[in-house]
Design a protein around this motif. Structure first.
Motif, PDB file in Angstrom:
ATOM      1  N   ARG A  16      46.721  44.026  37.697  1.00 14.09           N
ATOM      2  CA  ARG A  16      45.627  44.984  37.515  1.00 14.09           C
ATOM      3  C   ARG A  16      44.417  44.336  36.836  1.00 14.09           C
ATOM      4  NH1 ARG A  16      47.236  48.827  34.260  1.00 14.09           N
ATOM      5  NH2 ARG A  16      49.202  47.872  33.702  1.00 14.09           N
ATOM      6  N   LEU A  17      44.638  43.378  35.935  1.00 16.18           N
ATOM      7  CA  LEU A  17      43.525  42.633  35.347  1.00 16.18           C
ATOM      8  C   LEU A  17      42.833  41.776  36.401  1.00 16.18           C
ATOM      9  CD1 LEU A  17      44.958  41.428  31.897  1.00 16.18           C
ATOM     10  CD2 LEU A  17      43.058  43.031  32.268  1.00 16.18           C
ATOM     11  N   ALA A  18      43.607  41.212  37.318  1.00 16.93           N
ATOM     12  CA  ALA A  18      43.030  40.378  38.376  1.00 16.93           C
ATOM     13  C   ALA A  18      42.129  41.198  39.298  1.00 16.93           C
ATOM     14  CB  ALA A  18      44.135  39.692  39.175  1.00 16.93           C
ATOM     15  N   GLU A  19      42.390  42.489  39.396  1.00 14.16           N
ATOM     16  CA  GLU A  19      41.525  43.361  40.191  1.00 14.16           C
ATOM     17  C   GLU A  19      40.209  43.642  39.473  1.00 14.16           C
ATOM     18  OE1 GLU A  19      43.734  46.610  42.494  1.00 14.16           O
ATOM     19  OE2 GLU A  19      45.165  46.075  40.907  1.00 14.16           O
ATOM     20  N   GLN A  20      40.168  43.391  38.164  1.00 16.27           N
ATOM     21  CA  GLN A  20      38.975  43.682  37.356  1.00 16.27           C
ATOM     22  C   GLN A  20      38.016  42.497  37.260  1.00 16.27           C
ATOM     23  OE1 GLN A  20      38.489  46.820  36.280  1.00 16.27           O
ATOM     24  NE2 GLN A  20      40.421  47.218  37.324  1.00 16.27           N
ATOM     25  N   GLY A  21      38.507  41.302  37.536  1.00 21.73           N
ATOM     26  CA  GLY A  21      37.662  40.112  37.392  1.00 21.73           C
ATOM     27  C   GLY A  21      38.451  38.851  37.663  1.00 21.73           C
ATOM     28  N   LYS A  22      37.876  37.740  37.280  1.00 24.42           N
ATOM     29  CA  LYS A  22      38.467  36.437  37.563  1.00 24.42           C
ATOM     30  C   LYS A  22      39.504  36.033  36.512  1.00 24.42           C
ATOM     31  CE  LYS A  22      34.341  34.855  39.951  1.00 24.42           C
ATOM     32  NZ  LYS A  22      34.800  34.627  41.291  1.00 24.42           N
ATOM     33  N   PHE A  23      40.274  35.011  36.876  1.00 25.60           N
ATOM     34  CA  PHE A  23      41.324  34.445  36.025  1.00 25.60           C
ATOM     35  C   PHE A  23      41.106  32.942  35.927  1.00 25.60           C
ATOM     36  CE2 PHE A  23      45.379  32.098  36.027  1.00 25.60           C
ATOM     37  CZ  PHE A  23      45.844  32.454  34.769  1.00 25.60           C
TER      38      PHE A  23
ATOM     39  N   ALA B 286      38.231  44.949  30.302  1.00 27.36           N
ATOM     40  CA  ALA B 286      39.020  44.824  31.541  1.00 27.36           C
ATOM     41  C   ALA B 286      40.387  45.472  31.351  1.00 27.36           C
ATOM     42  CB  ALA B 286      39.168  43.357  31.931  1.00 27.36           C
ATOM     43  N   TYR B 287      40.985  45.265  30.187  1.00 25.20           N
ATOM     44  CA  TYR B 287      42.279  45.868  29.864  1.00 25.20           C
ATOM     45  C   TYR B 287      42.186  47.393  29.960  1.00 25.20           C
ATOM     46  CZ  TYR B 287      46.172  47.386  26.845  1.00 25.20           C
ATOM     47  OH  TYR B 287      47.282  48.011  26.344  1.00 25.20           O
ATOM     48  N   GLU B 288      41.144  47.962  29.390  1.00 25.91           N
ATOM     49  CA  GLU B 288      40.989  49.419  29.419  1.00 25.91           C
ATOM     50  C   GLU B 288      40.711  49.924  30.829  1.00 25.91           C
ATOM     51  OE1 GLU B 288      38.040  50.045  26.360  1.00 25.91           O
ATOM     52  OE2 GLU B 288      39.557  49.839  24.772  1.00 25.91           O
ATOM     53  N   ARG B 289      39.858  49.215  31.586  1.00 24.93           N
ATOM     54  CA  ARG B 289      39.591  49.626  32.976  1.00 24.93           C
ATOM     55  C   ARG B 289      40.852  49.555  33.836  1.00 24.93           C
ATOM     56  NH1 ARG B 289      35.251  46.252  32.400  1.00 24.93           N
ATOM     57  NH2 ARG B 289      36.150  44.747  33.859  1.00 24.93           N
ATOM     58  N   ALA B 290      41.704  48.567  33.539  1.00 31.16           N
ATOM     59  CA  ALA B 290      42.949  48.393  34.298  1.00 31.16           C
ATOM     60  C   ALA B 290      43.999  49.437  33.919  1.00 31.16           C
ATOM     61  CB  ALA B 290      43.502  46.985  34.070  1.00 31.16           C
TER      62      ALA B 290
END
Length: 175
Positions: free
Chosen positions: A128-135, A106-110
């Motif tokens: 940007r991490l929140a756009e990749q998945g859940k928290f 997720a870090y790399e995709r963000a």
């Protein structure tokens, strides 16, 4: 490495890390017993999570208790945390930058930490991490942050808040 600032050190540290997950911790702070094991187990059990945090105890450099940040409780379970109607654009947020663990993919995709964000790099990445998945924000206090007069948060709070507002506006524009 030469001291080129926190953000560049974070970028290098994340680039050097080899694991599936990356856990943050600031200098002088403490991960309380079980933090990494508990966060790792939850990340492994919930593939939809891109990052998580835990409740954080704040203390002085001498260890004197100041307060705790536990979040609102809304993110006690994995959720899509972005809500632009909220003041900070999220339903619940990480308790402290150092308390966060995130999925490397997720870090790399963000796009990772961005060197232009000398201050406020945490919120820029979190959006940007929140756009990749859940928290998720674990209600247990598993991290202790020490606060001192030389800290970035103490000396550059206005700059951090400005960058945070700009990062939120960038999120609004992306969405």
């Amino acid at each position: 490495q030469a001291n080129t600032g926190l953000t560049r050190a974070l970028i290098r540290g994340c680039a050097e890390a080899r694991g599936e997950f990356i856990a943050r911790q600031d200098c002088g702070d403490s991960s309380l017993p079980g933090r990494l094991a508990q966060q790792l187990a939850i990340m492994q059990a919930n593939l939809s999570l891109s990052f998580l945090s835990c409740a954080t105890r704040y203390a002085t450099q001498d260890g004197e208790y100041l307060y705790e940040v536990r979040g609102s409780g809304k993110a006690a379970v994995p959720l899509d945390v972005i809500d632009l109607k909220q003041a900070h654009g999220v339903l619940d947020g990480p308790a402290h930058h150092g308390s966060v663990m995130f999925r490397r993919s997720a870090y790399e995709r963000a796009g990772g930490y961005r060197s232009e964000f000398y201050y406020g790099q945490d919120w820029d990445l979190w959006y940007r991490l929140a756009e990749q998945g859940k928290f998720q924000l674990l209600p247990e206090t598993l991290y202790e942050a020490r606060m001192g007069v030389g800290d970035i948060s103490m000396n550059y709070k206005e700059r951090q808040e400005l960058i945070g507002r700009q990062s939120l506006e960038a999120l609004r524009l992306r969405l």
